[in-house]
Write an enzyme that holds these catalytic residues in place. Structure first.
Site: not given
Ligand code: GLN
Length: 501
Positions: A72, A147, A171
């Site tokens: 990532k 994400s 994410s």
């Molecule tokens: N959807 C959550 C956020 O936008 C989780 C994102 C993540 O786990 N990096 O913060």
């Protein structure tokens, strides 16, 4: 893409060479048909492939030797750009590798490139990446989840055997669910955060995304471990995360889970919005019952406050972490500024996307004098209550079972539809609510896995659904066992987009 053990066998028996494999996959990375790749460095990948082949030829056998992967784009890498999905880091090269990147390279796995993600890992749909849309390999009209959407899409499409992700509020689990792959968020502190572009430091945790629980165990074996460079890294005895997994149906035996009590959080069940998710989840529960597990309803009473608490705490930490991007230290610097203030303002205005700006504003507000007690402090108290909820349920059951998301992947360019159950302000993204089943474990620092458990029906028939298993701190080995048991009697995880019936 074969599972890691099969691939390793093909490499060891010289059915396929590492270079041949890597060359074929690099082509897919360069074609980037899904928009899941942000950076390729062919020379470096080929160099790694040749080194791995030399080791194989010398008779060295390691579980990940010669296995292709992606990172990532929030893990800093020396030989690939690290953008974190943001314009502000569009040309950034790190002088060092993140600990996870280093450990995976030491295991002999080959890095094929960096995968797309929401800007600074803020998002649930991968729609906040500054460098274009990433498509879901199962249905190109659907988001891949976020994400870590690029990582999940690449594994789902068979372009990499595994990929790294980070999970701050879901994410790893949510994009894994939406791309039909297996993804694990470890206990906070199990995997080093050194060299991960920080989003919300008290929540961020790295983990594997792969084709099965077994493969996740293999990758976690390489990723986990104490790192003196990360002050929240935990010193725990080395564990073989694959030890309890059978990985084959014969060994699973009759009712192998007969001593296991699985809790179904009633607040989560009540919030499943999609009928398809409800159907797939009920089937999964029945599968566990057939395996011998006892299933009972439990309660996580503070669930209703968890999303709100998360969206106070995460932006608060983000607003502080992102202050380093000021045009002086890293990445983009605005060219027209004539004063220092202008330099900061212009650099950040040009470099950050809308969602990141929203979070910096929210985060700065909830930390500001006069509002700290009303918001940040309250959210921190809720966080503690959420942890207590989990601790109490783990006295009544061993592990928790729930879907990874209340909805299946939604259409690109849209927000999920929660009908009248979303009563937040118009300008708050509805996708925040899609994190309901994942943020709890994140706030509590608990480990959790998402495994494929079916598909949506009707016009969403190509959109995978994920089943989540949440456990007490450092119960990764058991969680993987429970997930693996599911995968010995179901084949959802073995289906690939082009094979789905
Ligand atoms: N959807 C959550 C956020 O936008 C989780 C994102 C993540 O786990 N990096 O913060």
């Amino acid at each position: 893409m074969q599972d890691i053990r099969l691939l390793r066998k093909s490499l060891e028996t010289k059915k396929i060479g590492v270079l041949e494999l890597v060359t074929e996959l690099l082509q897919k990375f360069e074609d980037n048909s899904l928009g899941a790749v942000l950076c390729v460095n062919k020379d470096e990948s080929i160099k790694q492939a040749k080194e791995a082949q030399k080791k194989i030829d010398a008779g060295i056998s390691e579980p990940l030797l010669g296995v292709p992967c992606a990172h990532k784009d929030v893990f800093v890498t020396k030989y690939w750009k690290t953008t974190a999905g943001s314009r502000i880091l569009s040309d950034y090269f790190s002088p060092f590798d993140a600990t996870v990147v280093k450990k995976i390279a030491q295991s002999g796995a080959i890095c094929l490139g960096k995968s797309s993600c929401d800007e600074f890992a803020m998002g649930s749909a991968n729609q906040n990446c500054a460098f274009g849309t990433c498509l879901n390999p199962w249905d190109e009209n659907a988001i891949p989840g976020g994400s870590s959407g690029g990582s999940a899409a690449l594994v789902g499409a068979g372009h990499a055997s595994f990929a790294t992700g980070t999970d701050t509020g879901g994410s790893i689990r949510q994009p894994s669910a939406m791309c039909g792959v297996t993804g694990m968020k470890p206990t906070y502190g199990l995997v080093s955060r050194w060299g991960i572009v920080a989003y919300a430091s008290s929540l961020d945790q790295a983990g594997p995304i792969a084709n099965s629980a077994y493969d996740c165990g293999l990758v976690l074996n390489a990723m986990a471990g104490f790192d003196p460079r990360d002050s929240t890294s935990q010193k725990i005895d080395k564990v073989d995360y694959c030890e309890l997994m059978n990985g084959n149906k014969e060994k699973a035996g009759n009712r192998p889970l007969k001593d296991l009590v699985l809790g179904l959080p009633k607040e989560y069940l009540a919030a499943i919005y999609s009928e398809d998710v409800a159907f797939a989840f009920e089937e999964a529960v029945r599968t566990y019952e057939k395996l011998g597990a006892t299933v009972k309803e439990v309660s996580l009473p503070h669930t209703k406050h968890s999303v709100a608490a998360y969206y106070v705490i995460a932006p608060a930490e983000a607003s502080s972490n992102l202050s380093r991007f000021d045009g002086v230290k890293f990445g983009h610097r605005s060219s027209g500024a004539t004063t220092l203030d202008e330099l900061y303002i212009d650099t950040r205005s040009e470099g950050f996307g809308a969602e990141v700006k929203r979070r910096i504003l929210v985060g700065s507000f909830v930390l500001s004098h006069g509002y700290y007690d009303a918001y940040y402090n309250q959210a921190s108290k809720v966080r503690r209550l959420v942890l207590h909820d989990f601790e109490a349920t783990f006295k009544a059951c061993d592990f928790l079972l729930c879907p990874s998301s209340p909805v299946v992947a939604w259409d690109i360019g849209t927000q999920p539809d929660f009908g009248t159950s979303f009563n937040g302000p118009e300008n708050v993204p509805k996708e925040y609510l899609a994190d309901l089943f994942t943020v709890g474990a994140s706030l509590a620092g608990l480990p959790a896995i998402s495994v494929p458990c079916g598909f949506g029906k009707g016009n969403l028939s190509r959109r995978p659904i994920g089943l989540q298993v949440i456990g007490p701190h450092f119960s990764e080995q058991r969680i993987l066992q429970i997930a693996d048991m599911f995968q010995t009697v179901t084949n959802w995880h073995t289906l690939k987009p082009f094979e789905k019936t």
